[in-house]
Design an enzyme around this catalytic site. Structure first.
Site, mmCIF file in Angstrom:
data_model
loop_
_atom_site.group_PDB
_atom_site.id
_atom_site.type_symbol
_atom_site.label_atom_id
_atom_site.label_comp_id
_atom_site.label_asym_id
_atom_site.label_seq_id
_atom_site.Cartn_x
_atom_site.Cartn_y
_atom_site.Cartn_z
ATOM 1 N N LYS A 79 0.862 -1.186 0.000
ATOM 2 C CA LYS A 79 0.000 0.000 0.000
ATOM 3 C C LYS A 79 0.893 1.229 0.000
ATOM 4 O O LYS A 79 1.931 1.249 0.689
ATOM 5 C CB LYS A 79 -0.895 -0.035 1.251
ATOM 6 N N SER A 154 -9.829 2.103 2.776
ATOM 7 C CA SER A 154 -8.903 2.849 1.955
ATOM 8 C C SER A 154 -7.889 1.970 1.213
ATOM 9 O O SER A 154 -7.265 2.435 0.257
ATOM 10 C CB SER A 154 -8.137 3.842 2.834
ATOM 11 N N SER A 178 -10.136 -0.407 6.941
ATOM 12 C CA SER A 178 -9.531 -0.305 5.603
ATOM 13 C C SER A 178 -8.838 -1.550 5.079
ATOM 14 O O SER A 178 -8.444 -1.579 3.918
ATOM 15 C CB SER A 178 -8.547 0.858 5.565
HETATM 16 N N1 GLN Z 1 -13.477 4.297 6.222
HETATM 17 C C1 GLN Z 1 -12.869 4.713 7.440
HETATM 18 C C2 GLN Z 1 -12.468 6.169 7.333
HETATM 19 O O1 GLN Z 1 -12.756 6.749 6.351
HETATM 20 C C3 GLN Z 1 -11.688 3.855 7.777
HETATM 21 C C4 GLN Z 1 -10.478 4.158 6.974
HETATM 22 C C5 GLN Z 1 -9.270 3.342 7.382
HETATM 23 O O2 GLN Z 1 -9.397 2.310 8.046
HETATM 24 N N2 GLN Z 1 -8.099 3.835 7.036
HETATM 25 O O3 GLN Z 1 -11.889 6.724 8.195
#
Ligand code: GLN
Length: 492
Positions: A79, A154, A178
């Site tokens: 990532k 994400s 995410s």
């Molecule tokens: N969807 C969640 C957010 O927008 C989690 C994102 C994540 O785990 N990085 O914060």
């Protein structure tokens, strides 16, 4: 061979050891697939062919000498939130479009030391804030199962590369879902470890008390191999825990499913917005586990309504603090012709941060401001403790807790959900991070549009082996994890 990408990680490692193919061949195979297919998926921000082939040659030497570790020569993707020395690390943001880290994240360094080959860096929501990967500066990544849908976020790039067979497995990070939600949307297995199990050193910070890296792959077994590589204490991360690391691969059959008590939270299955087909697939998977000997126990998690508001105070508060370092001075984007230092800060930040990141910074700064700190931030921290307590009480009576990973399958690209609609989609994943617990997503079927559905299993602290083992045994009895998207069936 044209079908090297169909091998499991174990088969790849064995094929390399027995010289059925070389790491150079395997790596080139993936590079060819990326060159041919990634235009349609948009999963890689940076592909590193020369670097990958050099690592492959080094692995091939070790393999020839008989000194190679288990995974030497197997490729992976990182990532684009993990710092990679000499290779751009963007975090999906214009702010870091020019950023080349002078050092490797510990996760990257461990993968390198194990002889894994880095194919490149993959797309993500900007600074990991989001659930669709659409907020990336590099454009939306597509869901390999249906290119008109999002892969989730994400870690959407990490999910898409694996689902399209553009990498055999990938690293991801999970601050509020995410790893699990994109794994769910793309039909993969993804593990969010206990907070402190995987080092955060060199992982670009979003919300430091919630962020945790982990593996995304086709199966629990593949995840176990990557966990064996990346887990462990790191003196460079003060929140990493000094506790012995399990052999996740050796433990894949160690947990008895017979007699295992699986908690089914009443509140989770009555959530407004839970798609009927998602609910049905998850319930079918629980029936399967029951037929394997598990005992389903209805439980209460009374704090469910507090998850979204609590996370969406704490995570933005920490983000607003973490992201203050992007000031246009030391590194990252700098605006043209600043008038003075204030103009430099202001314009650099407003020109390089996207809308969602700016929204989080505003919310977080507000929640931390002198007049509101007690009313919002301190209150949220107290509720966070109650959420953790709720889980600990539940674990007195059950071994693991089952839930959907997300209330729906993958959204359409451009669905343009309002921020609150988007945040509500995180209902099943946020509490795990607030409590610091481990949890896993396993693919358990499809909806009528052939989009994958995921089951989430939440474990007590340090139960990564147990979670991987349960999912591994489920995967020995079912074949959802072996299904491939049409694009993964195409050859380069
Ligand atoms: N969807 C969640 C957010 O927008 C989690 C994102 C994540 O785990 N990085 O914060």
């Amino acid at each position: 061979m044209t079908d090297l990408h169909r091998l499991s990680i174990r088969e790849m490692a064995e094929g390399l050891k027995s010289a059925q193919f070389s790491s150079r061949e395997l790596t080139q195979h993936y590079l060819d697939r990326i060159a041919k297919l990634d235009d349609r998926v948009n999963s890689y921000v940076t592909v590193t062919p020369e670097y990958a082939l050099a690592q492959a040659d080094a692995a091939d030497n070790l393999l020839k000498n008989g000194t190679a570790g288990t995974l030497a020569g197997v490729p992976l993707a990182h990532k684009d939130i993990f710092c990679t020395q000499g290779i751009k690390t963007s975090a999906g943001s214009k702010m870091l479009d020019n950023f080349i880290s002078p050092y490797d994240a510990t996760v990257v360094a461990k993968a390198k030391a194990a002889g894994l080959v880095t194919l490149g860096k993959v797309n993500m929501d900007e600074f990991a804030m989001g659930s669709t990967s659409e907020s990336s500066f590099y454009g939306a990544t597509k869901n390999p199962w249906n290119l008109e849908h999002v892969p989730g976020g994400s870690s959407g790039g990490s999910a898409a590369v694996v689902a399209a067979d553009l990498a055999p497995f990938a690293t991801g990070t999970d601050t509020g879902g995410s790893i699990r939600q994109p794994a769910s949307f793309c039909g993969l297995t993804g593990l969010k470890p206990t907070y402190g199990r995987v080092s955060r050193f060199g992982m670009i910070a979003f919300a430091s008390s919630l962020d945790q890296g982990g593996p995304m792959a086709r199966s629990a077994e593949d995840c176990a191999f990557l966990m064996n590589t990346i887990a462990g204490h790191d003196a460079k991360d003060s929140t990493s825990i000094n506790k012995e690391v399990d052999d996740y691969v050796a433990n894949l059959n160690a947990t008895a499913v017979k007699g295992l008590r699986i908690g089914i939270p009443k509140q989770y299955f009555n959530v407004q917005g839970l798609d009927a087909e998602v609910k049905a697939r998850v319930e079918e998977s629980l029936k399967t586990l029951e037929s394997m000997g598990a005992i389903l126990v209805e439980i209460d998690l009374n704090m469910t309504e507090a998850y979204v508001p609590t996370y969406y105070l704490i995570a933005p508060a920490e983000a607003s603090s973490n992201l203050s370092r992007y000031d246009g001075v030391r590194y990252g984007y700098r605006c043209e012709n600043p008038k003075d230092i204030l103009d430099l800060h202001k314009r650099s930040r407003s020109e390089a941060f996207g809308a969602e990141v700016q929204r989080r910074i505003l919310i977080g700064t507000y929640a931390l401001s002198a007049g509101y700190y007690d009313a919002y931030y301190v209150k949220a921290q107290k509720v966070r403790r109650l959420i953790q307590q709720d889980f600990l009480t539940a674990f007195e009576n059950v071994d693991v807790i089952a839930a959907p990973s997300a209330p729906t399958t993958a959204y359409k690209i451009g669905a343009n959900l309002s921020p609150t609609e988007m945040y509500l989609g995180d209902i099943y994943t946020l509490a795990v991070n607030l409590a610091g617990l481990p949890a896993i997503n396993a693919p358990v079927g499809f909806d009528k549009d052939s989009l994958p559905v995921g089951l989430q299993l939440i474990g007590n602290y340090w139960s990564e082996s147990q979670l991987l083992s349960i999912v591994h045994q489920y995967q020995q009895n079912t074949d959802w994890h072996t299904k491939r998207a049409a694009i993964a069936e195409e050859n380069a």
